[in-house]
Design a protein around this motif. Structure first.
Motif, mmCIF file in Angstrom:
data_model
loop_
_atom_site.group_PDB
_atom_site.id
_atom_site.type_symbol
_atom_site.label_atom_id
_atom_site.label_comp_id
_atom_site.label_asym_id
_atom_site.label_seq_id
_atom_site.Cartn_x
_atom_site.Cartn_y
_atom_site.Cartn_z
ATOM 1 N N PHE A 159 -27.046 -5.145 -28.362
ATOM 2 C CA PHE A 159 -26.759 -6.491 -28.141
ATOM 3 C C PHE A 159 -26.680 -6.953 -29.520
ATOM 4 O O PHE A 159 -25.576 -7.584 -29.935
ATOM 5 C CB PHE A 159 -27.394 -7.187 -27.244
ATOM 6 C CG PHE A 159 -27.127 -8.744 -26.905
ATOM 7 C CD1 PHE A 159 -26.178 -9.148 -25.906
ATOM 8 C CD2 PHE A 159 -27.452 -9.775 -27.901
ATOM 9 C CE1 PHE A 159 -26.037 -10.400 -25.858
ATOM 10 C CE2 PHE A 159 -27.108 -10.975 -27.945
ATOM 11 C CZ PHE A 159 -26.318 -11.387 -26.745
ATOM 12 N N LEU A 160 -27.876 -6.732 -30.233
ATOM 13 C CA LEU A 160 -27.766 -7.419 -31.578
ATOM 14 C C LEU A 160 -26.792 -6.849 -32.455
ATOM 15 O O LEU A 160 -26.527 -7.289 -33.652
ATOM 16 C CB LEU A 160 -29.425 -7.177 -32.336
ATOM 17 C CG LEU A 160 -30.328 -7.822 -31.680
ATOM 18 C CD1 LEU A 160 -31.863 -7.491 -32.517
ATOM 19 C CD2 LEU A 160 -30.328 -9.329 -32.064
ATOM 20 N N SER A 161 -26.454 -5.306 -32.362
ATOM 21 C CA SER A 161 -25.402 -4.965 -32.938
ATOM 22 C C SER A 161 -24.190 -5.543 -33.137
ATOM 23 O O SER A 161 -23.424 -5.093 -34.095
ATOM 24 C CB SER A 161 -25.445 -3.286 -32.913
ATOM 25 O OG SER A 161 -24.675 -3.223 -31.677
ATOM 26 N N TYR A 162 -23.974 -6.215 -32.189
ATOM 27 C CA TYR A 162 -22.468 -6.871 -31.977
ATOM 28 C C TYR A 162 -22.610 -8.260 -32.719
ATOM 29 O O TYR A 162 -21.599 -8.968 -33.040
ATOM 30 C CB TYR A 162 -22.060 -7.223 -30.758
ATOM 31 C CG TYR A 162 -21.692 -5.600 -29.760
ATOM 32 C CD1 TYR A 162 -20.690 -4.820 -30.546
ATOM 33 C CD2 TYR A 162 -22.350 -5.319 -28.753
ATOM 34 C CE1 TYR A 162 -20.553 -3.824 -29.978
ATOM 35 C CE2 TYR A 162 -22.202 -4.045 -28.185
ATOM 36 C CZ TYR A 162 -20.878 -3.405 -28.701
ATOM 37 O OH TYR A 162 -20.879 -2.168 -28.198
ATOM 38 N N ILE A 163 -23.917 -9.077 -32.821
ATOM 39 C CA ILE A 163 -23.925 -10.181 -33.139
ATOM 40 C C ILE A 163 -24.024 -10.308 -34.973
ATOM 41 O O ILE A 163 -24.969 -9.780 -35.484
ATOM 42 C CB ILE A 163 -25.259 -10.709 -32.796
ATOM 43 C CG1 ILE A 163 -25.410 -10.919 -31.240
ATOM 44 C CG2 ILE A 163 -25.634 -12.315 -33.134
ATOM 45 C CD1 ILE A 163 -24.082 -11.555 -30.372
ATOM 46 N N THR A 169 -30.787 -20.152 -38.784
ATOM 47 C CA THR A 169 -29.438 -19.513 -38.654
ATOM 48 C C THR A 169 -29.510 -18.069 -39.319
ATOM 49 O O THR A 169 -29.345 -18.426 -40.635
ATOM 50 C CB THR A 169 -28.305 -20.627 -39.396
ATOM 51 O OG1 THR A 169 -28.511 -21.790 -38.681
ATOM 52 C CG2 THR A 169 -26.845 -20.071 -39.047
ATOM 53 N N ILE A 170 -29.307 -17.199 -38.669
ATOM 54 C CA ILE A 170 -29.774 -15.761 -39.267
ATOM 55 C C ILE A 170 -28.618 -14.849 -39.171
ATOM 56 O O ILE A 170 -27.655 -14.658 -38.487
ATOM 57 C CB ILE A 170 -30.929 -15.229 -38.431
ATOM 58 C CG1 ILE A 170 -32.059 -16.115 -38.552
ATOM 59 C CG2 ILE A 170 -31.237 -13.862 -38.898
ATOM 60 C CD1 ILE A 170 -33.106 -15.813 -37.398
ATOM 61 N N LEU A 171 -28.328 -14.311 -40.353
ATOM 62 C CA LEU A 171 -27.317 -13.069 -40.800
ATOM 63 C C LEU A 171 -28.082 -11.926 -39.863
ATOM 64 O O LEU A 171 -28.952 -11.403 -40.769
ATOM 65 C CB LEU A 171 -27.086 -12.933 -42.241
ATOM 66 C CG LEU A 171 -26.380 -14.032 -42.501
ATOM 67 C CD1 LEU A 171 -26.247 -13.821 -44.369
ATOM 68 C CD2 LEU A 171 -24.844 -14.321 -42.167
ATOM 69 N N VAL A 172 -27.539 -11.429 -38.910
ATOM 70 C CA VAL A 172 -28.313 -10.519 -38.331
ATOM 71 C C VAL A 172 -28.163 -8.938 -38.642
ATOM 72 O O VAL A 172 -29.222 -8.311 -39.172
ATOM 73 C CB VAL A 172 -27.623 -10.312 -36.663
ATOM 74 C CG1 VAL A 172 -28.409 -9.142 -36.024
ATOM 75 C CG2 VAL A 172 -27.906 -11.767 -36.010
ATOM 76 N N LYS A 173 -27.159 -8.595 -39.026
ATOM 77 C CA LYS A 173 -26.988 -7.238 -39.792
ATOM 78 C C LYS A 173 -27.540 -7.072 -41.057
ATOM 79 O O LYS A 173 -28.320 -6.226 -41.396
ATOM 80 C CB LYS A 173 -25.483 -6.846 -40.011
ATOM 81 C CG LYS A 173 -25.160 -5.689 -40.473
ATOM 82 C CD LYS A 173 -23.759 -5.410 -40.815
ATOM 83 C CE LYS A 173 -23.534 -3.812 -41.435
ATOM 84 N NZ LYS A 173 -22.270 -3.806 -41.864
ATOM 85 N N GLU A 196 -30.986 -4.726 -41.768
ATOM 86 C CA GLU A 196 -30.873 -3.689 -43.016
ATOM 87 C C GLU A 196 -32.015 -3.815 -44.073
ATOM 88 O O GLU A 196 -32.594 -3.030 -44.544
ATOM 89 C CB GLU A 196 -29.668 -3.773 -43.480
ATOM 90 C CG GLU A 196 -28.205 -3.326 -42.600
ATOM 91 C CD GLU A 196 -26.923 -3.483 -43.149
ATOM 92 O OE1 GLU A 196 -26.964 -4.147 -44.176
ATOM 93 O OE2 GLU A 196 -26.044 -2.496 -42.839
ATOM 94 N N SER A 197 -32.439 -5.217 -44.362
ATOM 95 C CA SER A 197 -33.133 -5.429 -45.435
ATOM 96 C C SER A 197 -34.649 -5.315 -44.723
ATOM 97 O O SER A 197 -35.835 -5.282 -45.731
ATOM 98 C CB SER A 197 -32.888 -6.851 -46.140
ATOM 99 O OG SER A 197 -33.070 -8.063 -44.930
#
Length: 228
Positions: A164-168, A195-199, A203-204
């Motif tokens: 799910f998170l991989s698509y957001i 407001t979060i940048l998921v990818k 990664e970080s």
């Protein structure tokens, strides 16, 4: 059987075979998740929404939420049985609504899209969206917190949360707290929400926040401009 076959296979190929077997197992697991029928209801689909993310967007309001925030603007969607069944036809409708080039993306909210049963039910839609419109972004609003609830618990308890998170692209997290309401916040209601940048965050290994684009205010009298 594998041990008998292994003696007949050159050593240099064994690791490749094992890797292929592992990938095949994972692909089958993903396929089962995407094609298993999960019942979910939704309250509304907005075709031209500018309040829940940047640009003109489609917004899907799912049903079901266990947070029950005081002052919630959409309390009827707390009920998992509220609204209409979310079906393949619903997915096809959303895919069609997303077609115009001026539609910048889709926002999932509700209700709470990250209630476990809702996550699972939304996976087929998310897969179709990323396949059909890879350049359009997906936002998601949830009462769960990114660090503690989602990464700290859900991702370990539910096999579909990572998918799910991989698509957001952007996640707005945290319950709405009426006492922290701030009218100046962009695309969220209370100051505890992030407001979060998921990818980028995954990664970080640390939470990276989305920031609204700066726009320019023009003084028509002096013809000068300033960044806002």
């Amino acid at each position: 059987m594998w041990e008998r076959q292994k003696r007949l296979i050159p050593e240099c190929f064994i690791s490749k075979i094992k890797t292929h077997m592992e990938i095949s197992v994972q692909n089958r697991a993903d396929a089962l998740i995407l094609h298993r029928e999960i019942i979910m209801n939704y309250a509304e689909i907005k075709q031209y929404d500018i309040a829940n993310g940047p640009g003109i967007r489609i917004s899907l309001f799912v049903s079901g939420c266990t947070h029950h925030c005081k002052g919630c603007f959409n309390a009827e969607t707390w009920d998992f049985n509220y609204g209409n069944p979310f079906t393949d036809e619903t997915i096809n409708t959303i895919i069609e609504y997303m077609k115009p080039s001026y539609i910048k993306g889709i926002t999932l909210l509700g209700g709470d899209p990250m209630e476990p049963s809702n996550q699972e039910a939304l996976l087929p839609l998310l897969a179709r969206l990323k396949e059909t419109y890879p350049d359009k972004n997906i936002w998601c609003f949830t009462g769960y917190t990114f660090e503690d609830d989602i990464l700290g618990k859900m991702i370990h308890e539910y096999p579909f949360t990572s998918k799910f998170l991989s698509y957001i692209d952007v996640l707005v997290d945290g319950e709405y707290i009426a006492e922290l309401y701030n009218v100046n916040l962009k695309f969220k209601g209370s100051s505890n929400q992030k407001t979060i940048l998921v990818k980028e965050s995954l990664e970080s290994g640390k939470t990276i926040l989305w920031e609204p684009e700066e726009y320019v205010k023009v003084d028509v009298k002096t013809n000068s401009s300033t960044g806002i």
